[in-house]
Design a protein around this motif. Structure first.
Motif, PDB file in Angstrom:
ATOM      1  N   SER A  48      40.722  36.833   6.412  1.00 43.24           N
ATOM      2  CA  SER A  48      40.970  35.535   5.791  1.00 43.24           C
ATOM      3  C   SER A  48      40.328  35.424   4.417  1.00 43.24           C
ATOM      4  O   SER A  48      39.619  36.324   3.959  1.00 43.24           O
ATOM      5  CB  SER A  48      40.465  34.413   6.704  1.00 43.24           C
ATOM      6  N   HIS A  99      39.437  29.115   8.186  1.00 42.51           N
ATOM      7  CA  HIS A  99      38.779  29.640   9.374  1.00 42.51           C
ATOM      8  C   HIS A  99      39.838  30.265  10.272  1.00 42.51           C
ATOM      9  O   HIS A  99      40.639  29.570  10.894  1.00 42.51           O
ATOM     10  CB  HIS A  99      38.039  28.519  10.106  1.00 42.51           C
ATOM     11  N   ARG A 140      39.836  32.032  13.192  1.00 49.99           N
ATOM     12  CA  ARG A 140      39.892  31.783  14.631  1.00 49.99           C
ATOM     13  C   ARG A 140      40.375  30.370  14.916  1.00 49.99           C
ATOM     14  O   ARG A 140      41.160  30.137  15.843  1.00 49.99           O
ATOM     15  CB  ARG A 140      38.533  32.001  15.275  1.00 49.99           C
ATOM     16  N   ASP A 141      39.918  29.405  14.116  1.00 45.11           N
ATOM     17  CA  ASP A 141      40.378  28.029  14.312  1.00 45.11           C
ATOM     18  C   ASP A 141      41.878  27.916  14.051  1.00 45.11           C
ATOM     19  O   ASP A 141      42.569  27.111  14.692  1.00 45.11           O
ATOM     20  CB  ASP A 141      39.611  27.085  13.379  1.00 45.11           C
ATOM     21  N   HIS A 199      36.227  35.346  14.404  1.00 45.56           N
ATOM     22  CA  HIS A 199      35.334  34.561  13.552  1.00 45.56           C
ATOM     23  C   HIS A 199      36.137  33.856  12.466  1.00 45.56           C
ATOM     24  O   HIS A 199      37.366  33.866  12.474  1.00 45.56           O
ATOM     25  CB  HIS A 199      34.301  35.480  12.890  1.00 45.56           C
ATOM     26  N   ALA A 200      35.409  33.302  11.509  1.00 46.73           N
ATOM     27  CA  ALA A 200      36.053  32.587  10.408  1.00 46.73           C
ATOM     28  C   ALA A 200      36.862  33.529   9.521  1.00 46.73           C
ATOM     29  O   ALA A 200      37.983  33.215   9.126  1.00 46.73           O
ATOM     30  CB  ALA A 200      35.010  31.857   9.574  1.00 46.73           C
ATOM     31  N   MET A 201      36.297  34.686   9.221  1.00 42.96           N
ATOM     32  CA  MET A 201      36.939  35.581   8.252  1.00 42.96           C
ATOM     33  C   MET A 201      37.691  36.745   8.884  1.00 42.96           C
ATOM     34  O   MET A 201      38.428  37.445   8.197  1.00 42.96           O
ATOM     35  CB  MET A 201      35.877  36.133   7.288  1.00 42.96           C
ATOM     36  N   TRP A 250      46.459  23.735   5.577  1.00 43.70           N
ATOM     37  CA  TRP A 250      45.013  23.769   5.377  1.00 43.70           C
ATOM     38  C   TRP A 250      44.619  24.176   3.958  1.00 43.70           C
ATOM     39  O   TRP A 250      43.586  23.716   3.457  1.00 43.70           O
ATOM     40  CB  TRP A 250      44.377  24.738   6.368  1.00 43.70           C
TER      41      TRP A 250
END
Length: 579
Positions: free
Chosen positions: A411, A416, A418-419, A438-440, A465
């Motif tokens: 990412s 984010h 995973r979100d 994770h986020a990235m 987003w």
């Protein structure tokens, strides 16, 4: 590319200077959020206290009892460098505490990720009493349930996010769970890697044994010999280097530089042509980490773990040579795949409808020939090139319902990953079979026929987003390097500090005169520039376009050593013509 300058709060920098930090370092630290001088103290005594880790006491008591009663432990590892080093730390650490432990490594292509019922059965077949996961298990609800049914006690050590069931966090029913990212855990660092969690478990287990009088009046085992492994896994897993992780890395590096590392780590450095005394933080991520990771990507991570566990120098050399060969093969496969993936991404961009956003907000790439072991690396390359959240997929295995794809994503800041996958599942409940991360960086599994629907849903969320036009790629710099800091001593200070994810190595930005430039190697440019009246060499890797006579140069300050002499060199990150 847009050049941005980090904000360095003057008061924070002044406070750091008052506590002895050199002015330049004080400015750099303040720009990275350091306000308390204690955050730059890397002594082991400054590590966050173990007792604040939820579940640590239960795990320590269980393992201490296992040591005292000689119960059998089997460690279930993961197949990346964090998992491999965490497994090595677990096995070596338990041996130091007086307990021999077996280990089991899942197969990436057969087992997938995490503790599955099949893996639990294999652990039970070894005759183990205790199943302990490292760097996995927090989302393994079925695997832990099956292990419990088989009579195993489960200790989960992990740092990933827990499973979500119908939007609610659900934890496995293990005897003990140690994970700073589980609900209600008050541990101040949520960035602890899996290997760091395992190190804390060993510290607490030793304390439990000490309290029980297990060591009598004898000397207690020293666990600091494990710190080079902790440093390697922490850096290789690209977790944020907060103050606690920086302490773990700094302590591990010092022991490694003195030769106090497992023979396998030293052998890996030797095949890479790197002296232990010269190792810095980035070498953990770019020299050692890829050679360990290659085993899990293309072959069997047991080779990597065996390399980290052996005490025999000749065995270590043989394992290191095998890992080096696997890594060369990985680079070849990755190069071919990257070229193909770039072409597929360009085709998707060319077919994207014109409008407010000329590029897709996200990219999903798949080809039947892709190798599952390197999809994450290739996703990172595409993400870097187009500055878009990217998933790359490969076929995993056949199931009755049809082929399954495993995807790995990377990412951009502000998105984010995973979100985003969680949002996809909430809107399309049956689209993904599994996901996590994770986020990235994140991964997911889905039926091959569902890929177009996933790509559409994923891009829709990215558009919402990030906005219709994702932010322009930017480079954060630390502003101009003062003339009095353009010294070999400054370069040494920067070289010897711990930099990494979330605590980026300094990038300075100055106006320079370009005196000479020529192409060298495979697509690199060697420059001769003037900065603050000093003539310096500069290298720009992967860049071949000529530069004008004067440019704004974003660069890292480095030392170039030749025949024992040190001189300054600039590593170019970006250059733009002066207006």
């Amino acid at each position: 590319m847009k050049l941005l300058t980090r904000d360095a709060p003057p008061r924070a920098a002044w406070q750091l200077e008052q506590h002895g930090a050199p002015p330049l370092l004080a400015r750099l630290w303040a720009a990275r959020g350091v306000t308390n001088p204690a955050d730059m103290d890397d002594a082991l005594e400054q590590l966050l206290p173990p007792h604040t880790l939820l579940g640590l006491e239960a795990a320590a008591q269980l393992l201490a009892h296992a040591v005292q009663t000689q119960r059998r432990v089997c460690v279930v590892a993961d197949y990346d460098c964090d998992g491999a080093t965490a497994c090595a730390v677990a096995v070596r650490g338990l041996q130091l505490l007086g307990l021999s432990a077996d280990y089991l490594v899942p197969d990436r292509l057969v087992d997938g990720y995490g503790l599955t019922p099949g893996i639990a059965q294999r652990v039970a077949d070894t005759g183990a009493d205790i199943l302990m996961t490292v760097d996995n298990g927090i989302a393994s609800l079925d695997g832990v349930a099956h292990a419990n049914a088989l009579g195993l006690q489960c200790v989960i050590t992990d740092h990933h996010l827990p499973a979500l069931v119908q939007g609610q966090v659900q934890l496995p029913e293990a005897a003990a769970i140690v994970n700073p990212n589980q609900p209600n855990c008050g541990f101040a660092s949520k960035a602890l890697a899996g290997v760091g969690v395992m190190f804390y478990v060993l510290l607490a287990t030793r304390a439990a044994l000490r309290a029980a009088g297990h060591f009598g009046n004898g000397e207690q085992p020293r666990l600091d010999s494990l710190l080079p492994l902790v440093a390697l896994g922490t850096v290789a897993d690209v977790v944020p280097l907060d103050s606690n992780n920086r302490r773990l890395v700094a302590q591990g590096l010092r022991r490694l530089q003195r030769g106090g590392a497992p023979p396998g780590m030293l052998a890996l450095l030797q095949v890479a042509g790197k002296a232990a005394s010269d190792v810095r933080t980035e070498d953990l991520g770019f020299v050692l980490g890829p050679r360990i990771n290659a085993a899990g990507r293309l072959a069997d991570m047991r080779v990597g773990i065996a390399c980290l566990l052996t005490q025999d120098a000749s065995q270590a050399a043989a394992h290191a040579a095998e890992l080096d060969a696997i890594n060369r093969s990985r680079r070849s496969i990755e190069g071919d795949m990257r070229q193909q993936a770039m072409e597929l991404a360009q085709r998707a961009i060319d077919q994207h409808p014109t409008g407010a956003n000329p590029l897709p907000s996200a990219l999903c790439i798949f080809d039947p020939s892709f190798h599952e072991g390197v999809v994450g690396i290739v996703a990172g390359r595409i993400k870097d090139h187009w500055h878009r959240p990217t998933f790359v997929f490969a076929r995993n295995h056949q199931v009755p319902s049809g082929p399954m794809l495993k995807g790995s994503g990377r990412s951009v800041p502000g998105f984010h990953l995973r979100d985003a996958l969680d949002a996809v599942v909430k809107r399309h409940p049956n689209l993904l079979s599994r996901f996590g991360g994770h986020a990235m960086a994140a991964g997911c599994t889905l039926p091959e026929h569902a890929l177009p629907a996933f790509a559409q849903a994923f891009e829709q969320i990215a558009t919402e987003w990030l906005g219709p036009t994702p932010a322009e790629r930017s480079l954060l710099t630390d502003g101009a390097l003062p003339a009095d800091s353009l010294t070999v001593e400054t370069a040494r200070q920067l070289r010897d500090a711990v930099w990494g994810q979330g605590f980026a190595a300094p990038v300075f930005c100055n106006e320079v005169a370009v005196l000479r430039q020529k192409l060298v190697g495979q697509g690199h440019t060697l420059l001769s520039v003037t900065l603050h009246n000093q003539r310096l060499d500069a290298i720009w890797f992967g860049h071949t376009d000529p530069l004008p006579a004067r440019v704004q140069l974003a660069y890292r300050l480095e030392l170039d050593t030749w025949q024992g002499n040190e001189r300054l060199r600039l590593r170019v990150e970006h250059a733009s013509a002066l207006q």
